[in-house]
Design an enzyme around this catalytic site. Structure first.
Site, PDB file in Angstrom:
ATOM      1  N   ARG A  59      23.149 -10.345  -0.180  1.00 35.94           N
ATOM      2  CA  ARG A  59      23.705  -9.685  -1.443  1.00 35.94           C
ATOM      3  C   ARG A  59      25.190  -9.583  -1.183  1.00 35.94           C
ATOM      4  O   ARG A  59      25.393  -8.830   0.009  1.00 35.94           O
ATOM      5  CB  ARG A  59      23.372  -8.740  -2.043  1.00 35.94           C
ATOM      6  CG  ARG A  59      21.837  -8.800  -2.584  1.00 35.94           C
ATOM      7  CD  ARG A  59      21.777  -9.555  -4.157  1.00 35.94           C
ATOM      8  NE  ARG A  59      20.626  -9.800  -4.700  1.00 35.94           N
ATOM      9  CZ  ARG A  59      19.843 -10.984  -4.660  1.00 35.94           C
ATOM     10  NH1 ARG A  59      19.881 -11.726  -3.832  1.00 35.94           N
ATOM     11  NH2 ARG A  59      18.636 -11.020  -5.180  1.00 35.94           N
ATOM     12  N   GLU A 107      29.973 -12.362  -8.874  1.00 34.57           N
ATOM     13  CA  GLU A 107      29.320 -13.655  -9.079  1.00 34.57           C
ATOM     14  C   GLU A 107      29.755 -14.212 -10.265  1.00 34.57           C
ATOM     15  O   GLU A 107      29.119 -13.254 -11.234  1.00 34.57           O
ATOM     16  CB  GLU A 107      27.964 -13.950  -8.245  1.00 34.57           C
ATOM     17  CG  GLU A 107      28.049 -13.500  -6.805  1.00 34.57           C
ATOM     18  CD  GLU A 107      26.643 -13.800  -6.041  1.00 34.57           C
ATOM     19  OE1 GLU A 107      25.675 -14.004  -6.861  1.00 34.57           O
ATOM     20  OE2 GLU A 107      26.691 -13.784  -4.988  1.00 34.57           O
ATOM     21  N   HIS A 156      25.462 -19.136  -4.376  1.00 35.00           N
ATOM     22  CA  HIS A 156      24.132 -18.317  -4.385  1.00 35.00           C
ATOM     23  C   HIS A 156      22.796 -19.285  -4.653  1.00 35.00           C
ATOM     24  O   HIS A 156      22.294 -19.390  -5.538  1.00 35.00           O
ATOM     25  CB  HIS A 156      24.114 -17.106  -5.481  1.00 35.00           C
ATOM     26  CG  HIS A 156      22.921 -16.030  -5.326  1.00 35.00           C
ATOM     27  ND1 HIS A 156      23.418 -15.037  -5.736  1.00 35.00           N
ATOM     28  CD2 HIS A 156      21.842 -16.337  -4.827  1.00 35.00           C
ATOM     29  CE1 HIS A 156      22.314 -14.227  -5.246  1.00 35.00           C
ATOM     30  NE2 HIS A 156      21.507 -14.961  -4.850  1.00 35.00           N
TER      31      HIS A 156
HETATM   32  P1  NAP Z   1      12.195  -8.131   3.142  1.00 33.16           P
HETATM   33  O1  NAP Z   1      11.156  -8.949   3.719  1.00 33.16           O
HETATM   34  O2  NAP Z   1      12.061  -6.980   2.329  1.00 33.16           O
HETATM   35  O3  NAP Z   1      13.087  -7.826   4.479  1.00 33.16           O
HETATM   36  C1  NAP Z   1      14.375  -6.986   4.613  1.00 33.16           C
HETATM   37  C2  NAP Z   1      14.479  -6.415   5.981  1.00 33.16           C
HETATM   38  O4  NAP Z   1      15.625  -5.468   5.661  1.00 33.16           O
HETATM   39  C3  NAP Z   1      13.157  -5.233   6.112  1.00 33.16           C
HETATM   40  O5  NAP Z   1      12.805  -5.610   7.417  1.00 33.16           O
HETATM   41  C4  NAP Z   1      13.784  -4.067   6.108  1.00 33.16           C
HETATM   42  O6  NAP Z   1      13.244  -2.930   6.829  1.00 33.16           O
HETATM   43  C5  NAP Z   1      15.467  -4.100   6.347  1.00 33.16           C
HETATM   44  N1  NAP Z   1      16.130  -3.065   5.846  1.00 33.16           N
HETATM   45  C6  NAP Z   1      15.891  -2.461   4.548  1.00 33.16           C
HETATM   46  N2  NAP Z   1      16.851  -1.708   4.478  1.00 33.16           N
HETATM   47  C7  NAP Z   1      17.600  -1.548   5.825  1.00 33.16           C
HETATM   48  C8  NAP Z   1      18.366  -0.712   6.117  1.00 33.16           C
HETATM   49  N3  NAP Z   1      18.919   0.408   5.555  1.00 33.16           N
HETATM   50  N4  NAP Z   1      19.036  -0.886   7.535  1.00 33.16           N
HETATM   51  C9  NAP Z   1      18.451  -1.827   8.085  1.00 33.16           C
HETATM   52  N5  NAP Z   1      17.382  -2.833   7.926  1.00 33.16           N
HETATM   53  C10 NAP Z   1      16.837  -2.520   6.662  1.00 33.16           C
HETATM   54  O7  NAP Z   1      13.036  -9.117   2.288  1.00 33.16           O
HETATM   55  P2  NAP Z   1      13.444 -10.540   2.282  1.00 33.16           P
HETATM   56  O8  NAP Z   1      12.145 -11.321   1.548  1.00 33.16           O
HETATM   57  O9  NAP Z   1      13.484 -11.038   3.803  1.00 33.16           O
HETATM   58  O10 NAP Z   1      14.688 -10.674   1.533  1.00 33.16           O
HETATM   59  C11 NAP Z   1      15.929 -10.007   1.899  1.00 33.16           C
HETATM   60  C12 NAP Z   1      17.081 -10.188   1.034  1.00 33.16           C
HETATM   61  O11 NAP Z   1      17.496 -11.198   0.921  1.00 33.16           O
HETATM   62  C13 NAP Z   1      16.479  -9.740  -0.410  1.00 33.16           C
HETATM   63  O12 NAP Z   1      16.342  -8.521  -0.866  1.00 33.16           O
HETATM   64  C14 NAP Z   1      17.700 -10.719  -1.439  1.00 33.16           C
HETATM   65  O13 NAP Z   1      18.389  -9.568  -1.731  1.00 33.16           O
HETATM   66  C15 NAP Z   1      18.064 -11.697  -0.335  1.00 33.16           C
HETATM   67  N6  NAP Z   1      17.765 -13.086  -0.688  1.00 33.16           N
HETATM   68  C16 NAP Z   1      19.081 -13.797  -1.201  1.00 33.16           C
HETATM   69  C17 NAP Z   1      18.717 -15.073  -1.609  1.00 33.16           C
HETATM   70  C18 NAP Z   1      19.798 -15.963  -1.811  1.00 33.16           C
HETATM   71  O14 NAP Z   1      19.551 -16.885  -2.743  1.00 33.16           O
HETATM   72  N7  NAP Z   1      20.933 -15.778  -1.318  1.00 33.16           N
HETATM   73  C19 NAP Z   1      17.381 -15.581  -1.579  1.00 33.16           C
HETATM   74  C20 NAP Z   1      16.543 -14.596  -0.958  1.00 33.16           C
HETATM   75  C21 NAP Z   1      16.626 -13.556  -0.396  1.00 33.16           C
HETATM   76  P3  NAP Z   1      11.916  -2.340   6.799  1.00 33.16           P
HETATM   77  O15 NAP Z   1      10.676  -3.377   7.230  1.00 33.16           O
HETATM   78  O16 NAP Z   1      11.878  -1.361   7.572  1.00 33.16           O
HETATM   79  O17 NAP Z   1      11.717  -2.030   5.333  1.00 33.16           O
END
Ligand code: NAP
Length: 322
Positions: A237, A266, A285
């Site tokens: 994000r 955005e 995005h």
């Molecule tokens: P996820 O499986 O929840 O992974 C997020 C990771 O970030 C988790 O391992 C979490 O740790 C870690 N985290 C959270 N807070 C943190 C902090 N303060 N410091 C360090 N690490 C931290 O999510 P995901 O499915 O991989 O997706 C991640 C993000 O990508 C989404 O939330 C979204 O905003 C973004 N995204 C963007 C697009 C796009 O179109 N550009 C598409 C999809 C996703 P824990 O395991 O300890 O909770």
């Protein structure tokens, strides 16, 4: 009587038909984002809302006294005011897993685009600048065997690590809120504290969700620790990064390049300095934007919605609300 739901963005017809089997459906069918005032009107009598990215806050919940479930067609749910939803007992769901591979593919695409300067050199050819004997001006950096630092080793982070380790022989390090021992075993990735990761990485990929803790996680101080050859990729994000600090780091040569799918605001402003920098690759995005993945996301979101309005437990309630 069927429960009423509002679909706040166009979805494929078969998805709408599926929802209509169980619900009375109203849809916002314009490709323009629904104006807030229209959304507040539309939610007044509904029990379910299907949406991507609109703010679900106290104001909206106040307008929606019958609302049981908000089903996001995305994995990120930073549009949810989790406390307000908890107070009112409204369920929030999202669409994890089905988009991991598409988003990870795009991250690799941005890494390659920046390192090998693909969009910049595409323009070089098309603008007739290709001369024989000027090889060095075309040089880029290798992706293979370089060090990749992933900040946020979650579902998508792991899909990126897999591609980088086994496709490109990269050395992959990561930092995360919690250690990921299984990923360390399975993928051969190594945990590093943030500071060390920033200093060691040739490529830095930011993949955390947007939360109060991650807002502007990467700013002036973090850019100052990176190598001057570092390539920074953000597909998470825009608000996770201090965009002004990023612009300054790129303009001063503190880092080499950036690949950005997301921006602080955005669509990104037409006069953003980022759009004038040849070493910056920008995308609108599109992390999950393939036809199949978007269909899968819509299907998962529709299943969440239907289960929620029927009073059943949807499969993908966001963890803070479950
Ligand atoms: P996820 O499986 O929840 O992974 C997020 C990771 O970030 C988790 O391992 C979490 O740790 C870690 N985290 C959270 N807070 C943190 C902090 N303060 N410091 C360090 N690490 C931290 O999510 P995901 O499915 O991989 O997706 C991640 C993000 O990508 C989404 O939330 C979204 O905003 C973004 N995204 C963007 C697009 C796009 O179109 N550009 C598409 C999809 C996703 P824990 O395991 O300890 O909770």
């Amino acid at each position: 009587m069927k429960p009423k739901v509002f679909i706040a963005r166009p979805v494929p017809k078969e998805i709408e038909d599926y929802i209509a089997e169980y619900c009375e459906v109203e849809t916002w069918s314009s490709t323009e984002t629904i104006p807030r005032s229209e959304l507040l009107k539309a939610v007044q009598s509904v029990e379910g809302l299907l949406i991507t990215g609109g703010r679900i806050d106290e104001e909206l919940l106040e307008h929606a006294p019958h609302l049981k479930i908000v089903s996001n067609i995305s994995v990120g749910y930073n549009n949810f005011d989790l406390e307000a939803m908890k107070r009112r007992g409204v369920i929030g769901t999202h669409t994890p897993y089905v988009l991991d591979d598409s988003v990870a593919d795009l991250v690799l695409g941005l890494m390659l685009s920046c390192a090998r300067r693909i969009p910049e050199l595409d323009q070089y050819v098309k603008q007739g600048q290709w001369q024989r004997g000027d090889d060095e001006v075309l040089f880029g950096l290798d992706v293979h065997h370089a060090t990749l630092g992933i900040i946020g080793m979650g579902r998508i982070g792991e899909a990126i690590a897999k591609r980088a380790r086994f496709g490109f022989d990269m050395d992959v390090i990561y930092t995360n809120r919690s250690r990921k021992f299984e990923a360390e075993q399975a993928l051969g990735v190594r945990y590093q504290p943030m500071e060390d990761l920033l200093k060691q990485s040739d490529f830095i990929v930011l993949m955390t969700p947007l939360t109060p803790e991650t807002t502007r996680l990467i700013g002036k101080e973090q850019f100052s620790l990176m190598k001057d050859s570092a390539i920074f990729i953000n597909v998470s994000r825009g608000q996770n990064v201090d965009e002004q600090a990023l612009i300054e780091a790129l303009a001063s040569g503190q880092i080499r390049a950036a690949g950005l799918d997301v921006f602080e605001n955005e669509p990104v402003a037409a006069d953003s300095p980022l759009l004038k920098m040849p070493q910056v690759v920008t995308l609108p995005h599109i992390g999950s934007a393939t036809a199949k993945t978007r269909m899968d996301m819509a299907r998962v979101a529709a299943e969440n919605l239907v289960k929620g309005v029927k009073g059943e437990t949807p499969p993908y309630i966001v963890k803070e609300l479950s």
